[in-house]
Structures are given as C-alpha cells and as structure tokens.
Design a protein around this motif. Structure first.
Motif, PDB file in Angstrom:
ATOM      1  N   VAL A   8     -15.780   6.482 -23.208  1.00 36.08           N
ATOM      2  CA  VAL A   8     -14.763   5.423 -23.141  1.00 36.08           C
ATOM      3  C   VAL A   8     -14.897   4.397 -24.273  1.00 36.08           C
ATOM      4  O   VAL A   8     -13.955   3.682 -24.595  1.00 36.08           O
ATOM      5  CB  VAL A   8     -14.786   4.726 -21.755  1.00 36.08           C
ATOM      6  CG1 VAL A   8     -15.971   3.771 -21.622  1.00 36.08           C
ATOM      7  CG2 VAL A   8     -13.486   3.988 -21.504  1.00 36.08           C
ATOM      8  N   GLU A  40     -16.617  -2.201 -17.397  1.00 37.26           N
ATOM      9  CA  GLU A  40     -15.840  -1.012 -17.035  1.00 37.26           C
ATOM     10  C   GLU A  40     -15.790  -0.858 -15.520  1.00 37.26           C
ATOM     11  O   GLU A  40     -16.654  -1.344 -14.796  1.00 37.26           O
ATOM     12  CB  GLU A  40     -16.431   0.239 -17.708  1.00 37.26           C
ATOM     13  CG  GLU A  40     -15.890   0.487 -19.105  1.00 37.26           C
ATOM     14  CD  GLU A  40     -14.359   0.610 -19.148  1.00 37.26           C
ATOM     15  OE1 GLU A  40     -13.714   0.732 -18.091  1.00 37.26           O
ATOM     16  OE2 GLU A  40     -13.806   0.568 -20.260  1.00 37.26           O
ATOM     17  N   ASP A  77     -27.208   1.694 -27.358  1.00 32.86           N
ATOM     18  CA  ASP A  77     -27.250   2.920 -26.554  1.00 32.86           C
ATOM     19  C   ASP A  77     -28.688   3.411 -26.553  1.00 32.86           C
ATOM     20  O   ASP A  77     -29.375   3.327 -27.585  1.00 32.86           O
ATOM     21  CB  ASP A  77     -26.321   3.996 -27.129  1.00 32.86           C
ATOM     22  CG  ASP A  77     -25.935   5.025 -26.081  1.00 32.86           C
ATOM     23  OD1 ASP A  77     -24.766   5.046 -25.643  1.00 32.86           O
ATOM     24  OD2 ASP A  77     -26.824   5.821 -25.660  1.00 32.86           O
ATOM     25  N   SER A  89     -21.729   4.138 -14.129  1.00 33.99           N
ATOM     26  CA  SER A  89     -21.380   3.079 -13.178  1.00 33.99           C
ATOM     27  C   SER A  89     -22.576   2.540 -12.399  1.00 33.99           C
ATOM     28  O   SER A  89     -22.623   1.349 -12.064  1.00 33.99           O
ATOM     29  CB  SER A  89     -20.298   3.587 -12.222  1.00 33.99           C
ATOM     30  OG  SER A  89     -19.228   4.118 -12.956  1.00 33.99           O
TER      31      SER A  89
HETATM   32  N1  LIG Z   1     -11.324   2.022 -17.986  1.00 34.13           N
HETATM   33  C1  LIG Z   1     -11.211   3.289 -18.269  1.00 34.13           C
HETATM   34  O1  LIG Z   1     -10.119   3.773 -18.568  1.00 34.13           O
HETATM   35  C2  LIG Z   1     -12.429   4.173 -18.217  1.00 34.13           C
HETATM   36  C3  LIG Z   1     -12.346   5.491 -18.710  1.00 34.13           C
HETATM   37  C4  LIG Z   1     -13.496   6.265 -18.683  1.00 34.13           C
HETATM   38  C5  LIG Z   1     -14.680   5.757 -18.169  1.00 34.13           C
HETATM   39  N2  LIG Z   1     -14.716   4.490 -17.670  1.00 34.13           N
HETATM   40  C6  LIG Z   1     -15.961   3.924 -17.123  1.00 34.13           C
HETATM   41  O2  LIG Z   1     -16.805   3.632 -18.233  1.00 34.13           O
HETATM   42  C7  LIG Z   1     -18.170   3.855 -17.912  1.00 34.13           C
HETATM   43  C8  LIG Z   1     -18.775   4.831 -18.932  1.00 34.13           C
HETATM   44  O3  LIG Z   1     -18.093   6.062 -18.862  1.00 34.13           O
HETATM   45  P1  LIG Z   1     -18.197   7.141 -20.047  1.00 34.13           P
HETATM   46  O4  LIG Z   1     -17.290   8.236 -19.666  1.00 34.13           O
HETATM   47  O5  LIG Z   1     -18.021   6.477 -21.376  1.00 34.13           O
HETATM   48  O6  LIG Z   1     -19.720   7.601 -19.880  1.00 34.13           O
HETATM   49  P2  LIG Z   1     -20.630   8.408 -20.912  1.00 34.13           P
HETATM   50  O7  LIG Z   1     -21.666   9.123 -20.126  1.00 34.13           O
HETATM   51  O8  LIG Z   1     -19.763   9.204 -21.836  1.00 34.13           O
HETATM   52  O9  LIG Z   1     -21.305   7.243 -21.781  1.00 34.13           O
HETATM   53  C9  LIG Z   1     -22.315   6.409 -21.290  1.00 34.13           C
HETATM   54  C10 LIG Z   1     -23.215   6.001 -22.443  1.00 34.13           C
HETATM   55  O10 LIG Z   1     -24.201   5.094 -21.945  1.00 34.13           O
HETATM   56  C11 LIG Z   1     -25.463   5.414 -22.545  1.00 34.13           C
HETATM   57  N3  LIG Z   1     -26.535   4.893 -21.693  1.00 34.13           N
HETATM   58  C12 LIG Z   1     -26.958   5.365 -20.495  1.00 34.13           C
HETATM   59  N4  LIG Z   1     -27.949   4.586 -20.000  1.00 34.13           N
HETATM   60  C13 LIG Z   1     -28.132   3.582 -20.894  1.00 34.13           C
HETATM   61  C14 LIG Z   1     -28.999   2.448 -20.950  1.00 34.13           C
HETATM   62  N5  LIG Z   1     -29.879   2.179 -19.980  1.00 34.13           N
HETATM   63  N6  LIG Z   1     -28.923   1.632 -22.016  1.00 34.13           N
HETATM   64  C15 LIG Z   1     -28.062   1.891 -23.026  1.00 34.13           C
HETATM   65  N7  LIG Z   1     -27.215   2.954 -23.046  1.00 34.13           N
HETATM   66  C16 LIG Z   1     -27.254   3.783 -21.983  1.00 34.13           C
HETATM   67  C17 LIG Z   1     -25.434   6.932 -22.661  1.00 34.13           C
HETATM   68  O11 LIG Z   1     -26.367   7.409 -23.634  1.00 34.13           O
HETATM   69  C18 LIG Z   1     -23.983   7.193 -23.060  1.00 34.13           C
HETATM   70  O12 LIG Z   1     -23.811   7.207 -24.465  1.00 34.13           O
HETATM   71  C19 LIG Z   1     -18.181   4.366 -16.468  1.00 34.13           C
HETATM   72  O13 LIG Z   1     -18.427   3.305 -15.615  1.00 34.13           O
HETATM   73  C20 LIG Z   1     -16.756   4.890 -16.255  1.00 34.13           C
HETATM   74  O14 LIG Z   1     -16.350   4.810 -14.902  1.00 34.13           O
HETATM   75  C21 LIG Z   1     -13.624   3.702 -17.711  1.00 34.13           C
END
Ligand SMILES: NC(=O)c1ccc[n+]([C@@H]2O[C@H](COP(=O)([O-])OP(=O)(O)OC[C@H]3O[C@@H](n4cnc5c(N)ncnc54)[C@H](O)[C@@H]3O)[C@@H](O)[C@H]2O)c1
Length: 382
Positions: A20, A113, A42, A93
């Motif tokens: 996202v 998010e 990250d 999340s």
């Molecule tokens: N608003 C929207 O339209 C929308 C769309 C998609 C996802 N989301 C939300 O966004 C959030 C992320 O989703 P995503 O699909 O991008 O997930 P993702 O798994 O693709 O990305 C998460 C990132 O966080 C990193 N990470 C994990 N633990 C960490 C830590 N302790 N410290 C630093 N970095 C860390 C991971 O390495 C990864 O790069 C979720 O809560 C999801 O529900 C919102």
C-alpha cells in the motif's frame, strides 16, 4: 503546484514499505510543496529502495527530497532522529496499535492504515491518546475521499435526503491464495482478520459516514469457502444504526480476483443513493423523488468546491485526498474527514459482527468489554 506564501512544509515519514505504501509515496509526491518525505522505515532493508523504484513518483519537490531521504530499519530510531510532523503507518494490522502509540507519544500526527487496531479497546485508546496529545489521526478509509462522497455525507447530515430507511453494501474483493501467501500475517486472526476486517471495513466506515450515524447492534455470520487462510473469506450480516436504519452487508474475498466490485445503496426518504465500483470503474446515481438522477449536479458542485485536478487526483489515488486533508487538519487545527473516531467506530462494527458470529447471536454495540480479533480463533469455520 506552486508553494503559497507562509504555507509550511511538513515532514512525513512512512513506516512499512510494502504494497500500500506506493499510494502513500505518490500522494506525497503530488503534494510536494506542502509535504516533504523525510524518511522510510522497514525492517526489511531492501524494501525502501524497492518501493521508490517501483512507484515512479516524480515532481520537482519530490525529486529534490529523494536526495536527502533517510532510510531506517528501526522506527524508534527514526522518530528520535527525524521528529517528523506526520508518520504514515502502513504495517501489518497487528502492529498498528503499539507503533501508532509510540508515534503519538513522540509528538507526531499519524496517518494510520485501516483497520485502526485489532481490538475495540486499543482503537479507543489511540483515539483518546491523540486527543490528549493534541495530535491528529487520519485513517486510511479511502472511500470517504471518493469524488462527491463528502457532499453526499454533508447533505445527509443537513437533512436534505430526509430519514434513512436502510442501506445495503456489497464488497466482492476477490483475492487468490497467492495474495494470502504473500506475507505470513495475511489472513491470520492475530495480525489481519479476514474479508471483514481487511477489505469490508472500508465499506462499513463509508456507511457510517453516508448515513451520518453509528451501528448499535450487529448480527452476522462468517465462513471460509475457498481461500486457504485462517480467517473468514465470506461474511454476511445486518447492522442496526442509531438513527433506526438497517444495513445489510456482504463482504467476501472468495470471488474471482479479476472481478472486484464494491457497491453501496442507501434508501432515504427523498433519494435513493447508489455508489458503485466495478473493475476500477466508478458509478454514481442519486435519484430524487421525481426520478431525476442528480449525480451530475453533485459532480459539478464537487468540481466547483475542490477543483477539477483534485477530482482527478482523488479518483486516481484516494490517498492523495487523505494526505491533503490531514495537512489541512494539522495546519488549521481541524478534524480530518476520516478521523480517529471513524477508525474506532469501524473496528467496533467488525468486532461486533465477529462476536455475533462467534456467539451465534445478535450483539449490542459498542461491546461492553475488550474483544480482540484473535479470539475468533475459537470459532470453527465451515
Ligand atoms: N487503505 C487502503 O486502501 C489499504 C490497502 C491495502 C492495505 N492497507 C493496509 O495497510 C497495511 C499494510 O498492508 P500492505 O498490503 O502494504 O502490507 P505488506 O505486507 O505488503 O507491507 C508491510 C510492510 O511492513 C514491513 N514491516 C513489517 N514489520 C515491520 C516492523 N516491525 N518495522 C518496520 N517495518 C515492518 C514489511 O517488511 C513490509 O514491507 C495493512 O494494515 C493493510 O490493512 C490499506
């Protein structure tokens, strides 16, 4: 976009450089005269550079900002070194609560998010903490930022459409098993939840916004039909709202991944409102008592109020609307459209629905005690 006199430039950091985050970067790049991206965090050290190369964001300000951009693997180190005005939290999340709390405590405004957190208690706690700290929470509730939605909500609040009878929501946001196997947190009760908590939460929030009310009871059931995951891929149920309206919900990720559909219907005394999104194409119909469709009237009003380029920007990337609104909220000390209250109310709805599925009963909202999504692991899904 030219920089207005005395318009402050706020520093923003993003924690989490996954799927996202691309939308965050593009939004910040477009608002480059007001927001400077100062840091990416990250715990995967390759993620920030991969993100920057894949999002192809440009603009005069953003190009210059990239040269000074810092990357971190530890968000606490970033908070103390950068002291950002805004931190966007785009993490699995299950990590939202603790990291959002640390960011607020460090004095940052946050763009969090959805879903806000994984329990009703922790969501409210973040809201209250932000109030105490005098900081803003903007939620990633993108549907609120779709064109004309804010005008419909405003008119609903002003009684233009009369009383609301009922609403109906369909979210058929198919994801294949490959989506769920992309990251270990996806589809788990502890860190994500299923079709309701991850995908349908947007729609539940939108119904609160459009109906200008909040849910007071939930009665739902869930199932795991096709997807290989721990949580549900299909949910169906009914909410009662404080204004007396009923709202029926179907939320699923078990449909085909290339046939995404979200549709919203509101039956009000003086209008039938339909908003739809099918395969990325939006549709709007606001039918009045004379059978006339007022959608173009709303579109014209929206363009007059916000401008055509804003309309195009939010239609392409609603995160642009969230960042612009958060900037406005911080600099004028006002409330973002998708504020912290919208965050905890949407979580309340999902948790009420889940608890009802667990107890096989209608439940009243807000739930009287803490309820965590992970408690759903007790339910044997069919
Ligand atoms: N608003 C929207 O339209 C929308 C769309 C998609 C996802 N989301 C939300 O966004 C959030 C992320 O989703 P995503 O699909 O991008 O997930 P993702 O798994 O693709 O990305 C998460 C990132 O966080 C990193 N990470 C994990 N633990 C960490 C830590 N302790 N410290 C630093 N970095 C860390 C991971 O390495 C990864 O790069 C979720 O809560 C999801 O529900 C919102």
């Amino acid at each position: 976009m030219s920089q207005e006199i005395n318009q402050p430039r706020l520093n923003a950091a993003i924690i989490g450089c996954g799927r996202v985050s691309i939308k965050h970067i593009r939004a910040i790049a477009k608002l480059g005269d007001r927001i400077r991206l100062c840091a990416l965090v990250d715990n995967n050290p390759d993620a920030p550079s991969h993100l920057l190369s894949s999002c192809k964001a440009g603009g005069k300000y953003f190009k210059a900002d990239k040269a000074t951009l810092k990357t971190y693997i530890d968000y606490k180190e970033m908070l103390s070194a950068e002291k950002p005005d805004i931190v966007a939290i785009a993490l699995p999340s299950g990590l939202h609560y603790q990291i959002a709390k640390d960011c607020l405590m460090a004095g940052a405004n946050i763009l969090l998010e959805k879903p806000m957190t994984m329990s009703n208690k922790t969501s409210r706690e973040l809201y209250e903490l932000a109030q105490e700290q005098g900081k803003k929470i903007a939620m990633g509730h993108i549907y609120r930022y779709f064109p004309i939605v804010s005008l419909l909500a405003e008119d609903m609040g002003n009684g233009v459409f009369g009383k609301v009878g009922h609403g109906s929501v369909v979210v058929r946001w198919g994801h294949g098993d490959d989506y769920y196997s992309q990251a270990a947190w996806r589809g788990t009760w502890k860190s994500d939840g299923g079709a309701l908590m991850n995908q349908t939460v947007h729609a539940l929030d939108l119904m609160c916004y459009l109906m200008q009310s909040e849910a007071v009871s939930a009665n739902g059931t869930i199932a795991r039909r096709f997807r290989n995951m721990e949580a549900e891929d299909t949910a169906m149920g009914v909410f009662h709202f404080a204004n007396g309206a009923l709202c029926q919900v179907e939320g699923t990720t078990a449909t085909l991944p290339n046939d995404h559909e979200a549709s919203f219907f509101i039956n009000a005394e003086k209008a039938n409102i339909r908003i739809g999104l099918h395969k990325g194409k939006p549709s709007y119909s606001i039918t009045n008592t004379k059978g006339k469709n007022l959608a173009f009237r709303y579109l014209r009003r929206y363009i007059k109020q916000y401008g055509f380029s804003h309309l195009i920007s939010v239609a392409k990337n609603p995160h642009f609307g969230i960042y612009k609104d958060l900037y406005q909220a911080i600099t004028t000390n006002s409330n973002p459209i998708a504020d912290g209250r919208s965050g905890y109310l949407a979580v309340d709805m999902v948790l009420g629905f889940y608890r009802s599925a667990l107890k096989k009963n209608e439940v009243e909202l807000p739930l009287p005690n803490e309820f965590k999504v992970e408690e759903m692991a007790k339910l044997e899904l069919r």
